[in-house]
Scaffold this motif. Structure first.
Motif, PDB file in Angstrom:
ATOM      1  N   HIS A   1       1.302   5.257  -2.182  1.00 49.02           N
ATOM      2  CA  HIS A   1       0.459   6.102  -3.251  1.00 49.02           C
ATOM      3  C   HIS A   1       1.711   6.859  -3.896  1.00 49.02           C
ATOM      4  O   HIS A   1       2.492   7.360  -3.343  1.00 49.02           O
TER       5      HIS A   1
ATOM      6  N   GLU B   1       1.477   2.852   3.528  1.00 49.59           N
ATOM      7  CA  GLU B   1       0.888   4.206   3.190  1.00 49.59           C
ATOM      8  C   GLU B   1       1.739   5.201   3.008  1.00 49.59           C
ATOM      9  O   GLU B   1       1.896   6.486   3.354  1.00 49.59           O
TER      10      GLU B   1
ATOM     11  N   HIS C   1       0.803  -1.305   0.149  1.00 46.57           N
ATOM     12  CA  HIS C   1      -0.166  -0.026   0.088  1.00 46.57           C
ATOM     13  C   HIS C   1       0.930   1.375   0.057  1.00 46.57           C
ATOM     14  O   HIS C   1       1.298   1.767   1.038  1.00 46.57           O
TER      15      HIS C   1
ATOM     16  N   GLU D   1      -7.847  -0.929   4.608  1.00 46.70           N
ATOM     17  CA  GLU D   1      -6.611  -0.168   4.929  1.00 46.70           C
ATOM     18  C   GLU D   1      -6.356   0.176   6.337  1.00 46.70           C
ATOM     19  O   GLU D   1      -7.504   0.296   6.904  1.00 46.70           O
ATOM     20  N   HIS D   2      -5.266   0.071   6.877  1.00 44.58           N
ATOM     21  CA  HIS D   2      -5.010   0.636   8.173  1.00 44.58           C
ATOM     22  C   HIS D   2      -5.470  -0.382   9.420  1.00 44.58           C
ATOM     23  O   HIS D   2      -5.747   0.193  10.420  1.00 44.58           O
TER      24      HIS D   2
HETATM   25 ZN   LIG Z   1      -3.844   4.918   1.584  1.00 40.26          ZN
END
Ligand SMILES: [Zn+2]
Length: 252
Positions: A8, A212, A6, A162-163
């Protein structure tokens, strides 16, 4: 093999692909899964959460496609706006260009997991054998319980939350991962205790390492997984095997 599931990327000073590839190397991580970033300037994240700033709602999918083409260690995931009437066609185009999943962002785009188009997108991902990926958004229709309901309706599609769900210890997320074969939790920004408890309850096959990036550093997020008191075989699943199986990635 260690895979960051994950991250970006965006054509920005703080989150470009060359910078990410460099950080992966520094962190001893073999591969990365990249999705469009930059729609929110994460350096000023709270401005968007309180509504002082509005996200740029156009995901840079083409930047992800070109990043993957130039870097064999990268795998790309598309982002489309489920509120866009053309979202299914847009996802189809991205998958045909070689992207291997759908990330939706309820913080950037105002939609809910209950929307008809979210069902259509989930069906397409199931047909193509690629996962749906999202975060929890702290609003009705876009919370963990709603995402779990979507996963329940689409048992042939894999869903990644996510997370580790909603901070700090989302038991609905953990219980869903334990119960549903098609529901997985990704560790970025998640806390050490919640990850530990989730691995115990849902098993290592339901937990996926991610960073992230650029909000967090892959090496920092990796350390949390390395500190888990689990057998090496389980750690390998979390660090790479689970995401490799979900995205049908070849062994490097
Ligand atoms: Zn993200």
């Amino acid at each position: 093999m260690i895979i960051d599931a994950h991250a970006h990327v965006s054509p920005t000073s703080y989150g470009s692909t060359p910078r990410y590839v460099e950080v992966l190397k520094q962190s001893g991580i073999d591969r990365g899964v990249i999705s469009p970033g930059g729609m929110i300037d994460v350096r000023r994240m709270n401005d968007y959460i309180v509504g002082a700033k509005r996200p740029n709602d156009a995901p840079p999918n083409d930047y992800v496609v070109s990043s993957v083409e130039g870097n064999p260690i990268l795998t790309g995931v598309a982002c489309v706006n489920p509120g866009d009437p053309q979202a299914v066609e847009a996802l189809d185009r991205c998958l045909k260009k070689g992207l291997l999943g759908l990330m939706v962002s309820p913080l950037v785009h105002r939609f809910t997991f209950l929307d008809d188009r979210m069902a259509e997108l989930s069906t397409l991902c199931g047909e193509r054998g690629v996962p749906v990926i999202s975060h929890n958004a702290w609003r009705p229709g876009a919370n963990t319980v709603d995402y779990v309901a979507l996963a329940r309706k689409h048992p042939r599609t894999n869903f990644i939350l996510e997370h580790m769900g909603a901070a700090p210890a989302d038991m609905e997320a953990t219980e869903a991962a334990a119960e549903l074969d098609n529901f997985f939790l990704e560790t970025s920004l998640g806390n050490f205790m919640h990850i530990t408890e989730t691995v115990k309850k849902a098993g290592a096959s339901k937990v996926i390492f991610g960073s992230e990036y650029p909000l967090s550093h892959p090496a920092v997020e990796l350390k949390k997984i390395l500190l888990l008191e689990i057998p090496g075989r389980e750690r390998e699943k979390i660090l790479g095997e689970n995401i490799r199986a979900l995205m049908h990635l070849e062994r490097a």
